[in-house]
Design a protein around this motif. Structure first.
Motif, PDB file in Angstrom:
ATOM      1  N   LYS A  22      58.953  25.977  37.677  1.00  0.00           N
ATOM      2  CA  LYS A  22      57.623  25.991  38.306  1.00  0.00           C
ATOM      3  C   LYS A  22      57.397  24.829  39.264  1.00  0.00           C
ATOM      4  O   LYS A  22      56.859  25.018  40.345  1.00  0.00           O
ATOM      5  CB  LYS A  22      56.515  25.991  37.239  1.00  0.00           C
ATOM      6  CG  LYS A  22      56.571  27.170  36.281  1.00  0.00           C
ATOM      7  CD  LYS A  22      56.625  28.503  36.985  1.00  0.00           C
ATOM      8  CE  LYS A  22      56.513  29.680  36.064  1.00  0.00           C
ATOM      9  NZ  LYS A  22      57.732  30.191  35.500  1.00  0.00           N
ATOM     10  N   VAL A  23      57.805  23.634  38.885  1.00  0.00           N
ATOM     11  CA  VAL A  23      57.586  22.471  39.759  1.00  0.00           C
ATOM     12  C   VAL A  23      58.223  22.660  41.140  1.00  0.00           C
ATOM     13  O   VAL A  23      57.591  22.320  42.149  1.00  0.00           O
ATOM     14  CB  VAL A  23      58.060  21.166  39.069  1.00  0.00           C
ATOM     15  CG1 VAL A  23      58.068  20.004  40.042  1.00  0.00           C
ATOM     16  CG2 VAL A  23      57.158  20.859  37.871  1.00  0.00           C
ATOM     17  N   PRO A  24      59.431  23.254  41.235  1.00  0.00           N
ATOM     18  CA  PRO A  24      59.988  23.475  42.580  1.00  0.00           C
ATOM     19  C   PRO A  24      59.112  24.368  43.470  1.00  0.00           C
ATOM     20  O   PRO A  24      59.225  24.314  44.696  1.00  0.00           O
ATOM     21  CB  PRO A  24      61.339  24.159  42.301  1.00  0.00           C
ATOM     22  CG  PRO A  24      61.714  23.688  40.934  1.00  0.00           C
ATOM     23  CD  PRO A  24      60.414  23.577  40.189  1.00  0.00           C
ATOM     24  N   LEU A  25      58.229  25.153  42.880  1.00  0.00           N
ATOM     25  CA  LEU A  25      57.349  26.013  43.664  1.00  0.00           C
ATOM     26  C   LEU A  25      56.274  25.240  44.409  1.00  0.00           C
ATOM     27  O   LEU A  25      55.596  25.806  45.271  1.00  0.00           O
ATOM     28  CB  LEU A  25      56.697  27.062  42.757  1.00  0.00           C
ATOM     29  CG  LEU A  25      57.643  28.076  42.133  1.00  0.00           C
ATOM     30  CD1 LEU A  25      56.899  28.964  41.156  1.00  0.00           C
ATOM     31  CD2 LEU A  25      58.328  28.897  43.206  1.00  0.00           C
ATOM     32  N   LEU A  26      56.114  23.961  44.091  1.00  0.00           N
ATOM     33  CA  LEU A  26      55.142  23.144  44.823  1.00  0.00           C
ATOM     34  C   LEU A  26      55.456  23.114  46.315  1.00  0.00           C
ATOM     35  O   LEU A  26      54.559  22.962  47.142  1.00  0.00           O
ATOM     36  CB  LEU A  26      55.095  21.726  44.257  1.00  0.00           C
ATOM     37  CG  LEU A  26      54.303  21.561  42.967  1.00  0.00           C
ATOM     38  CD1 LEU A  26      54.561  20.203  42.342  1.00  0.00           C
ATOM     39  CD2 LEU A  26      52.818  21.778  43.218  1.00  0.00           C
ATOM     40  N   HIS A  27      56.741  23.289  46.655  1.00  0.00           N
ATOM     41  CA  HIS A  27      57.127  23.324  48.074  1.00  0.00           C
ATOM     42  C   HIS A  27      56.582  24.557  48.776  1.00  0.00           C
ATOM     43  O   HIS A  27      56.471  24.570  49.996  1.00  0.00           O
ATOM     44  CB  HIS A  27      58.652  23.274  48.214  1.00  0.00           C
ATOM     45  CG  HIS A  27      59.251  22.011  47.693  1.00  0.00           C
ATOM     46  ND1 HIS A  27      59.013  20.778  48.261  1.00  0.00           N
ATOM     47  CD2 HIS A  27      60.055  21.776  46.636  1.00  0.00           C
ATOM     48  CE1 HIS A  27      59.652  19.845  47.588  1.00  0.00           C
ATOM     49  NE2 HIS A  27      60.295  20.418  46.586  1.00  0.00           N
ATOM     50  N   SER A  28      56.237  25.573  48.005  1.00  0.00           N
ATOM     51  CA  SER A  28      55.692  26.811  48.582  1.00  0.00           C
ATOM     52  C   SER A  28      54.178  26.751  48.753  1.00  0.00           C
ATOM     53  O   SER A  28      53.591  27.678  49.302  1.00  0.00           O
ATOM     54  CB  SER A  28      56.037  28.001  47.688  1.00  0.00           C
ATOM     55  OG  SER A  28      57.424  28.120  47.541  1.00  0.00           O
ATOM     56  N   GLY A  29      53.567  25.709  48.253  1.00  0.00           N
ATOM     57  CA  GLY A  29      52.122  25.559  48.359  1.00  0.00           C
ATOM     58  C   GLY A  29      51.474  25.464  46.997  1.00  0.00           C
ATOM     59  O   GLY A  29      51.994  25.974  46.000  1.00  0.00           O
ATOM     60  N   LEU A  30      50.337  24.820  46.955  1.00  0.00           N
ATOM     61  CA  LEU A  30      49.641  24.570  45.701  1.00  0.00           C
ATOM     62  C   LEU A  30      49.202  25.858  45.011  1.00  0.00           C
ATOM     63  O   LEU A  30      49.346  26.002  43.806  1.00  0.00           O
ATOM     64  CB  LEU A  30      48.429  23.656  45.938  1.00  0.00           C
ATOM     65  CG  LEU A  30      47.645  23.278  44.696  1.00  0.00           C
ATOM     66  CD1 LEU A  30      48.531  22.511  43.718  1.00  0.00           C
ATOM     67  CD2 LEU A  30      46.431  22.461  45.065  1.00  0.00           C
ATOM     68  N   PHE A  31      48.693  26.822  45.778  1.00  0.00           N
ATOM     69  CA  PHE A  31      48.207  28.051  45.156  1.00  0.00           C
ATOM     70  C   PHE A  31      49.355  28.919  44.643  1.00  0.00           C
ATOM     71  O   PHE A  31      49.223  29.566  43.604  1.00  0.00           O
ATOM     72  CB  PHE A  31      47.297  28.826  46.104  1.00  0.00           C
ATOM     73  CG  PHE A  31      45.965  28.158  46.285  1.00  0.00           C
ATOM     74  CD1 PHE A  31      45.063  28.101  45.236  1.00  0.00           C
ATOM     75  CD2 PHE A  31      45.624  27.569  47.483  1.00  0.00           C
ATOM     76  CE1 PHE A  31      43.840  27.466  45.366  1.00  0.00           C
ATOM     77  CE2 PHE A  31      44.403  26.932  47.643  1.00  0.00           C
ATOM     78  CZ  PHE A  31      43.509  26.878  46.585  1.00  0.00           C
ATOM     79  N   THR A  32      50.475  28.928  45.331  1.00  0.00           N
ATOM     80  CA  THR A  32      51.652  29.653  44.845  1.00  0.00           C
ATOM     81  C   THR A  32      52.125  29.044  43.536  1.00  0.00           C
ATOM     82  O   THR A  32      52.402  29.751  42.561  1.00  0.00           O
ATOM     83  CB  THR A  32      52.788  29.612  45.893  1.00  0.00           C
ATOM     84  OG1 THR A  32      52.323  30.226  47.090  1.00  0.00           O
ATOM     85  CG2 THR A  32      54.027  30.325  45.401  1.00  0.00           C
TER      86      THR A  32
END
Length: 121
Positions: free
Chosen positions: A87-97
């Protein structure tokens, strides 16, 4: 923290259900095996099977209301590791993602924390 006993039982049943089913699925789903392989961990399938066994055993312990506090600890570790890896790597996709994809993990972490704090055994 004071919670109604029947509500606490429901919470235990739901948490046990999630982890027992999750553990069983790791044994029968090739898709989950592929997911573990792509995480880049050493010995991904071995790790997946160990996690599955821990989830099933700890889920059963929680379901039976035996050593609930001790059973929540390895599940908290698993959930935190899964959160950090997936999940933490998804921060690169944006906060809402990130927030959308992490919502169920966060809920499970909170439920495990409630179980941990509310059981004295």
């Amino acid at each position: 923290m004071h919670i109604n006993v029947s509500a606490m039982n429901l919470l235990r049943y739901v948490v046990a259900y999630v982890f027992i089913i999750s553990g069983v699925m790791k044994f029968i789903s090739t898709e989950l095996g592929n997911h573990f392989i792509h995480l880049g961990l050493p010995y991904p399938l071995t790790i997946m099977y160990v996690v599955a066994i821990v989830e099933i055993i700890c889920g059963a312990i929680i379901l039976m209301n035996k050593s609930v506090k001790k059973a929540t600890m390895p599940l908290l570790v698993i959930m935190i590791a899964a959160f950090l890896l997936t999940k933490v790597p998804l921060l690169h996709s944006g906060l809402f993602t990130f927030a959308f994809n992490a919502r169920l993990d966060i809920v499970m972490l909170v439920l495990l924390f409630i179980l941990y704090k509310s059981h004295h055994r």
